[in-house]
Motif scaffolding. Structure first.
Motif, PDB file in Angstrom:
ATOM      1  N   ASN A 119      -5.526   4.360 -16.009  1.00  0.00           N
ATOM      2  CA  ASN A 119      -4.689   4.803 -14.887  1.00  0.00           C
ATOM      3  C   ASN A 119      -4.375   6.294 -15.020  1.00  0.00           C
ATOM      4  O   ASN A 119      -3.963   6.747 -16.090  1.00  0.00           O
ATOM      5  CB  ASN A 119      -3.372   4.020 -14.842  1.00  0.00           C
ATOM      6  CG  ASN A 119      -3.584   2.547 -14.563  1.00  0.00           C
ATOM      7  OD1 ASN A 119      -4.118   2.169 -13.533  1.00  0.00           O
ATOM      8  ND2 ASN A 119      -3.177   1.712 -15.511  1.00  0.00           N
ATOM      9  N   GLU A 174      -2.023   7.926  -7.503  1.00  0.00           N
ATOM     10  CA  GLU A 174      -2.443   7.166  -8.678  1.00  0.00           C
ATOM     11  C   GLU A 174      -3.807   6.531  -8.407  1.00  0.00           C
ATOM     12  O   GLU A 174      -4.023   5.920  -7.369  1.00  0.00           O
ATOM     13  CB  GLU A 174      -1.436   6.071  -9.036  1.00  0.00           C
ATOM     14  CG  GLU A 174      -1.837   5.298 -10.292  1.00  0.00           C
ATOM     15  CD  GLU A 174      -0.788   4.290 -10.731  1.00  0.00           C
ATOM     16  OE1 GLU A 174      -1.019   3.626 -11.759  1.00  0.00           O
ATOM     17  OE2 GLU A 174       0.242   4.167 -10.050  1.00  0.00           O
ATOM     18  N   ALA A 198      -7.168   4.424 -10.532  1.00  0.00           N
ATOM     19  CA  ALA A 198      -7.527   3.686 -11.745  1.00  0.00           C
ATOM     20  C   ALA A 198      -9.033   3.534 -11.851  1.00  0.00           C
ATOM     21  O   ALA A 198      -9.722   3.300 -10.855  1.00  0.00           O
ATOM     22  CB  ALA A 198      -6.854   2.316 -11.746  1.00  0.00           C
TER      23      ALA A 198
END
Length: 342
Positions: free
Chosen positions: A269, A331, A333
């Motif tokens: 992440n 964000e 990932a």
């Protein structure tokens, strides 16, 4: 074969019906004239007609196969020689149509070859230029590493920033040029996720300090199987975006890198507290050239970073996910599937 013969019979069913009707008419006249001869001649005539139909259908089937093969060869190579061969299998009117089609096909093929040659020459030029530019870039690196004391701290940071941006742009350009290549030079091996993240962060160390961005690297001792260069390229694009889209009003800009591991996969992440992405822009974030509508920083953006990262990740079988619920920045990932020994 049986299906094709049946198709031929269905296609010519009108003529078959006409001939059958004529047979029955002839049989009726025969029965009226001589009923004894009818019992012998009419069945023989019907059986002979059926044999004739099947023989004609088989001949038509063989001719259709020849035409089909000739058409496929002609479409693959619409040369004059193939054109002459295929015309012999059709009548005069159909042959004229084939000549017109052949002219169009050859013209289109010539245009395609011209464009393909231009694209190949362009890719060769791009790759040659990228390798040539490494010479002055290497000289800049040599000067920065060995003459640091002779350069002011401000100039040193500026030159480091310029060098990093040049390396980033050259690498991005090379990956873009190689996207359509049929042969990928990936080398898969077990590598440390922490070490690779640390190497990328070290490359951006000067820029991060200049921007006042704090990086928190909380990645465990995770090992993934991937191509080191390709994986670092993906991480580099994400870090570059996080730096580029820093919130100027944020007093404590930061990038947080963490990892999660379970039995099936390892997830990396990468989160920042920058200007983020609007919810309506998220479905298009990996589109080529898409920059979104938020922030002054996007005016100078090319929209190629995440697009290239997505393309490379697909080649490396790395899944990329966006956290739509995270609203205090951006964000993303990277998910690495674990390889299970059988």
């Amino acid at each position: 074969m049986i299906k094709k013969i049946r198709g031929i019979l269905i296609k010519n069913r009108l003529w078959i019906i006409v001939i059958l009707i004529l047979n029955f008419i002839f049989g009726g006249l025969l029965w009226l004239s001589n009923d004894k001869a009818f019992c012998y001649i009419f069945p023989t005539m019907i059986i002979g007609s059926m044999i004739l139909y099947c023989a004609i259908a088989f001949i038509l089937y063989k001719n259709d196969l020849k035409r089909e093969d000739a058409i496929y060869n002609y479409l693959n190579e619409p040369t004059i020689n193939n054109e002459n061969q295929i015309i012999n299998l059709f009548n005069h009117e159909e042959g004229n149509v084939i000549r017109k089609i052949g002219g169009i096909l050859r013209e289109n093929q010539s245009t395609i070859n011209t464009y393909k040659q231009g694209i190949d020459e362009y890719e060769e030029y791009v790759e040659a230029w990228a390798h040539e530019i490494k010479t002055p870039l290497g000289l800049m690196t040599f000067v920065l590493d060995n003459r640091k004391d002779e350069i002011s701290q401000l100039a040193y940071k500026r030159l480091q920033y310029v060098r990093t941006k040049m390396q980033e742009d050259i690498e991005r350009m090379l990956y873009y040029a190689r996207l359509k290549s049929t042969c990928k030079d990936y080398f898969f091996k077990e590598i440390s996720l922490y070490d690779n993240c640390a190497e990328v962060i070290e490359e951006y160390k000067v820029i991060l300090q200049e921007k006042g961005i704090d990086v928190s690297l909380n990645v465990g001792d995770c090992k993934v199987v991937s191509d080191k260069r390709g994986m670092q390229f993906i991480i580099r694009q994400i870090i570059s975006n996080a730096i580029k889209y820093t919130d100027v009003e944020e007093t404590e800009a930061k990038i947080v890198i963490t990892s999660v591991e379970n039995e099936k996969y390892i997830k990396l992440n990468i989160r920042d507290n920058g200007i983020g992405v609007k919810p309506y822009d998220l479905p298009f974030i990996f589109e080529k050239g898409f920059t979104g509508m938020v922030g002054e920083q996007r005016k100078n953006s090319t929209g190629m970073g995440l697009y290239l990262a997505k393309q490379v990740s697909e080649g490396l079988k790395i899944k990329i996910e966006l956290n739509e619920k995270y609203t205090k920045g951006f964000e993303i990932a990277l998910i690495f599937l674990k390889i299970i020994d059988l």
